[in-house]
Design an enzyme around this catalytic site. Structure first.
Site, mmCIF file in Angstrom:
data_model
loop_
_atom_site.group_PDB
_atom_site.id
_atom_site.type_symbol
_atom_site.label_atom_id
_atom_site.label_comp_id
_atom_site.label_asym_id
_atom_site.label_seq_id
_atom_site.Cartn_x
_atom_site.Cartn_y
_atom_site.Cartn_z
ATOM 1 N N ASP A 1 0.850 -1.182 0.000
ATOM 2 C CA ASP A 1 0.000 0.000 0.000
ATOM 3 C C ASP A 1 0.892 1.242 0.000
ATOM 4 O O ASP A 1 2.089 1.171 0.338
ATOM 5 C CB ASP A 1 -0.874 -0.049 1.262
ATOM 6 C CG ASP A 1 -1.716 1.186 1.438
ATOM 7 O OD1 ASP A 1 -2.346 1.634 0.469
ATOM 8 O OD2 ASP A 1 -1.743 1.726 2.560
ATOM 9 N N ASP B 1 -0.465 5.062 0.854
ATOM 10 C CA ASP B 1 -0.801 6.058 1.870
ATOM 11 C C ASP B 1 -0.716 5.483 3.279
ATOM 12 O O ASP B 1 -1.260 4.409 3.564
ATOM 13 C CB ASP B 1 -2.213 6.596 1.633
ATOM 14 C CG ASP B 1 -2.307 7.476 0.390
ATOM 15 O OD1 ASP B 1 -1.261 7.939 -0.087
ATOM 16 O OD2 ASP B 1 -3.439 7.685 -0.093
#
Length: 297
Positions: A86, A88
């Site tokens: 991922d 963020d």
């Protein structure tokens, strides 16, 4: 039965691994071999009995307020050949859509929706459409302003470049936007990046308030992990996924090692391997890499 290893990692800015802390961990898990130092005062490996899984929650409680992470992994397929991460609040410290909103004067409104989405309280696709709709009519220059706020999390470059140097495929995947993932991927050295797109008017100067379809969400992240593993002939046990939010849960559950990185409560309740105190360097230590093998440029 599967052999296990416990990796202890200290946040060096706050503490150090002492003989007493290591001894506490060895006793808690029923150590079966000698402690191996991965980084002096920072990280060690301790061979553990299969019963150590049951002892891990009590060990974390015993470590208490110490800034030390404890991660238990099988010794087989320990060094992963595929990383899917991922972006963020994982590779970067930011929630980039929230940052766009902040520059638009919509920070609190958008951030509140983001928080509920990452906690699993809202459908991801619906929440993304709701947030993006708030940006309708705003200038695309907001993206550049938000980009100037982006900060890589400590250890991000080392994680990606070390794994690539040892033959792993690396992919950045985000429910955010390609405007950011392309740049972050280039900074860290990811092989590829995948994210949503923000649509603009024909002149490319104004946001339409829409995202390109289909929305990249939790199922897409899982599909990417599975597809890349198949494409690159990577056994499921040799895959690593890292994330922090509810939309990361499917890929974290599926990966050979799913790491919850400073994660939301809904993720911590589900994923046993957790980085709660330390940096992304811990994702390398958990694979048995000594600090001397890390690559940062």
């Amino acid at each position: 039965m599967t052999s296990l290893v416990l990796t202890l990692v200290a946040r060096r800015e706050a503490t150090t691994l002492t003989p007493a802390t290591i001894a506490l961990a060895r006793d808690a898990i029923g150590a079966t071999g000698e402690t191996v130092t991965l980084s002096a005062g920072e990280a060690v490996d301790i061979p553990a009995a299969p019963t150590a899984r049951d002892a891990l929650p009590a060990l974390r409680t015993a470590l208490g307020a110490q800034a030390v992470d404890a991660i238990l992994t099988p010794t087989q397929n320990r060094r992963k050949t595929l990383l899917v991460s991922d972006m963020d609040s994982t590779i970067v410290a930011n929630e980039t859509l929230d940052d766009i909103g902040a520059h638009a004067g919509l920070g609190e409104q958008i951030a509140a929706i983001t928080t509920r989405s990452m906690n699993g309280e809202l459908d991801f696709a619906a929440s993304l459409r709701e947030r993006v709709a708030l940006l309708r009519g705003l200038p695309t220059s907001l993206l550049e302003k938000a980009w100037r706020d982006v900060t890589l999390n400590p250890g991000a470059v080392e994680l990606v470049r070390t794994m690539r140097a040892h033959g792993a495929r690396t992919a950045l995947v985000s429910g955010g936007f390609t405007f950011f993932t392309a740049r972050v991927a280039a900074l860290c050295g990811f092989d590829e990046n995948h994210a949503n797109t923000l649509l603009t008017d024909t002149a490319g100067t104004t946001l339409t308030g829409q995202a390109g379809q289909p929305i990249l969400g939790p199922d897409t992240k899982l599909h990417l992990l599975e597809t890349l593993a198949h494409t690159h002939a990577c056994p499921p046990a040799a895959t690593l996924a890292i994330g922090d939010g509810a939309n990361d849960l499917p890929m974290l559950r599926k990966a050979g090692l799913g790491l919850a990185f400073h994660a939301k409560p809904v993720v911590k309740r589900d994923i046993a391997a957790q980085i709660n105190h330390t940096s992304l360097r811990t994702a390398l230590f958990a694979q048995g890499y000594p600090a001397s093998a890390f690559v940062s440029d």
